[in-house]
Design an enzyme around this catalytic site. Structure first.
Site, PDB file in Angstrom:
ATOM      1  N   ASP A  34      76.002  51.929  16.525  1.00 17.82           N
ATOM      2  CA  ASP A  34      74.834  51.407  17.226  1.00 17.82           C
ATOM      3  C   ASP A  34      74.619  52.068  18.571  1.00 17.82           C
ATOM      4  O   ASP A  34      75.539  52.615  19.150  1.00 17.82           O
ATOM      5  CB  ASP A  34      75.082  49.923  17.535  1.00 17.82           C
ATOM      6  CG  ASP A  34      74.521  49.036  16.479  1.00 17.82           C
ATOM      7  OD1 ASP A  34      74.093  49.549  15.449  1.00 17.82           O
ATOM      8  OD2 ASP A  34      74.508  47.803  16.708  1.00 17.82           O
ATOM      9  N   LYS A  56      69.240  50.698  17.465  1.00 18.45           N
ATOM     10  CA  LYS A  56      67.925  50.083  17.466  1.00 18.45           C
ATOM     11  C   LYS A  56      67.428  49.957  18.894  1.00 18.45           C
ATOM     12  O   LYS A  56      67.840  49.079  19.622  1.00 18.45           O
ATOM     13  CB  LYS A  56      67.990  48.695  16.824  1.00 18.45           C
ATOM     14  CG  LYS A  56      68.082  48.751  15.336  1.00 18.45           C
ATOM     15  CD  LYS A  56      67.868  47.409  14.719  1.00 18.45           C
ATOM     16  CE  LYS A  56      69.078  46.532  14.894  1.00 18.45           C
ATOM     17  NZ  LYS A  56      68.922  45.193  14.387  1.00 18.45           N
ATOM     18  N   MET A 169      70.162  39.912  26.006  1.00 15.13           N
ATOM     19  CA  MET A 169      68.813  40.476  25.812  1.00 15.13           C
ATOM     20  C   MET A 169      67.779  39.776  26.693  1.00 15.13           C
ATOM     21  O   MET A 169      66.668  39.494  26.259  1.00 15.13           O
ATOM     22  CB  MET A 169      68.402  40.363  24.326  1.00 15.13           C
ATOM     23  CG  MET A 169      69.260  41.210  23.417  1.00 15.13           C
ATOM     24  SD  MET A 169      69.055  40.861  21.671  1.00 15.13           S
ATOM     25  CE  MET A 169      70.143  39.475  21.452  1.00 15.13           C
TER      26      MET A 169
HETATM   27  N1  SAH Z   1      77.157  41.837  19.611  1.00 16.14           N
HETATM   28  C1  SAH Z   1      76.970  42.090  21.028  1.00 16.14           C
HETATM   29  C2  SAH Z   1      75.593  41.674  21.516  1.00 16.14           C
HETATM   30  C3  SAH Z   1      74.452  42.419  20.883  1.00 16.14           C
HETATM   31  S1  SAH Z   1      72.904  41.952  21.537  1.00 16.14           S
HETATM   32  C4  SAH Z   1      78.084  41.399  21.817  1.00 16.14           C
HETATM   33  O1  SAH Z   1      78.823  40.584  21.259  1.00 16.14           O
HETATM   34  O2  SAH Z   1      78.206  41.690  23.018  1.00 16.14           O
HETATM   35  C5  SAH Z   1      72.672  43.149  22.790  1.00 16.14           C
HETATM   36  C6  SAH Z   1      72.784  42.527  24.169  1.00 16.14           C
HETATM   37  O3  SAH Z   1      74.144  42.352  24.530  1.00 16.14           O
HETATM   38  C7  SAH Z   1      72.212  43.362  25.288  1.00 16.14           C
HETATM   39  O4  SAH Z   1      70.813  43.212  25.374  1.00 16.14           O
HETATM   40  C8  SAH Z   1      72.909  42.758  26.485  1.00 16.14           C
HETATM   41  O5  SAH Z   1      72.325  41.528  26.841  1.00 16.14           O
HETATM   42  C9  SAH Z   1      74.283  42.457  25.927  1.00 16.14           C
HETATM   43  N2  SAH Z   1      75.260  43.511  26.242  1.00 16.14           N
HETATM   44  C10 SAH Z   1      75.992  44.205  25.367  1.00 16.14           C
HETATM   45  N3  SAH Z   1      76.841  45.042  25.993  1.00 16.14           N
HETATM   46  C11 SAH Z   1      76.648  44.853  27.313  1.00 16.14           C
HETATM   47  C12 SAH Z   1      77.225  45.413  28.497  1.00 16.14           C
HETATM   48  N4  SAH Z   1      78.191  46.333  28.433  1.00 16.14           N
HETATM   49  N5  SAH Z   1      76.780  44.972  29.698  1.00 16.14           N
HETATM   50  C13 SAH Z   1      75.808  44.037  29.771  1.00 16.14           C
HETATM   51  N6  SAH Z   1      75.235  43.477  28.694  1.00 16.14           N
HETATM   52  C14 SAH Z   1      75.639  43.868  27.480  1.00 16.14           C
END
Ligand code: SAH
Length: 247
Positions: A34, A56, A169
């Site tokens: 991803d 995406k 998000m």
């Molecule tokens: N499965 C992922 C989330 C996917 S949705 C998890 O468990 O973290 C994608 C969202 O995750 C982004 O829009 C943001 O809000 C958050 N996100 C993921 N990695 C991040 C990071 N390193 N720093 C800040 N936000 C993050």
């Protein structure tokens, strides 16, 4: 027998991979990854593996969800070890469930490897405990994704006292989210933080109040991914901050 592994890559710092995730990405024949999987983690993948990007970006879906599900099933027929690598934890806002549903229907063997979700990673690396005896006895994870320009959340649930709210998000909808929480009863003075690229060398943390955060963020050229944390726990950051990102 082939195996598809749905693997959580965590929030970006490669040392936050689980040992199982590390072993799998080093030995897989093919890795479908991803946009959120960080470059240092991509660099740890088996150099001989075929790398397929299925990221995406919001409006520009490189591969539609259904084609990802089908792709994994097809790859499983051709390869011994297929890794589906996703940011954070695959079962937290990661559509991981949908991807393995197709495999389950087709009776293709799979396993799920949890990862550190953005909430845990960002909280730890910004010195904001998600729960704390003095500030929050519960913590809720929600998505701030806009649908038709609106954020549809159960606001009454989010304004409960002593509750930390973590919004995934939530950058585009930030102003609406903060406004709604105030309208439904959370104090405008409630501490709030936006963490950009949490756990990574370029991590940035913006702290303010529910009322002040949208303006601060609008003035700061913030880019995704970002995570929003709201609640009294954010006030602990000044004392508990320890991580020093690159200047
Ligand atoms: N499965 C992922 C989330 C996917 S949705 C998890 O468990 O973290 C994608 C969202 O995750 C982004 O829009 C943001 O809000 C958050 N996100 C993921 N990695 C991040 C990071 N390193 N720093 C800040 N936000 C993050």
């Amino acid at each position: 027998m082939s195996m598809v592994s749905l693997v959580g890559a965590g929030p970006g710092d490669p040392e936050l991979l689980t040992i199982r995730a590390f072993k799998l990405i080093q030995s897989a024949n093919v890795i479908v990854y991803d946009r959120l999987v960080s470059k240092p983690i991509i660099d740890l993948c088996n150099p001989a593996a075929e790398m397929i990007y299925a990221g995406k970006a919001m409006a520009n879906h490189t591969l539609q969800q259904e084609s990802i599900n089908e792709l994994l099933a097809d790859l499983a027929l051709k390869h011994e070890s297929v890794v589906r690598l996703k940011g954070g934890d695959p079962f937290i806002f990661g559509r991981g469930g949908e991807e393995i549903e197709t495999l389950a229907e087709k009776k293709i063997p799979f396993q799920v490897v949890p990862g550190i979700t953005a909430a845990s990673g960002c909280a730890a690396f910004s010195g904001i405990p998600l729960t704390h005896r003095d500030h929050a006895q519960s913590c809720i994870f929600v998505t701030g994704h806009l649908r038709n320009g609106e954020v549809n959340l159960d606001w009454k649930d989010l304004v409960a006292p002593h509750r930390t709210v973590v919004v995934y998000m939530g950058l585009t909808g930030l102003e609406k989210i903060c406004e709604s929480l105030i309208r439904y009863g959370r104090s405008p003075e409630t501490p709030a933080a936006l963490i950009q690229q949490g756990t990574q060398s370029k991590q940035r943390v913006f702290t303010s109040t529910l009322e002040g955060l949208p303006t601060l963020v609008a003035q700061s050229e913030v880019s995704a991914p970002t995570l929003l944390i709201i609640g009294g726990v954010v006030s602990l950051k000044d004392k508990l901050e320890w991580f020093k990102p690159e200047a």
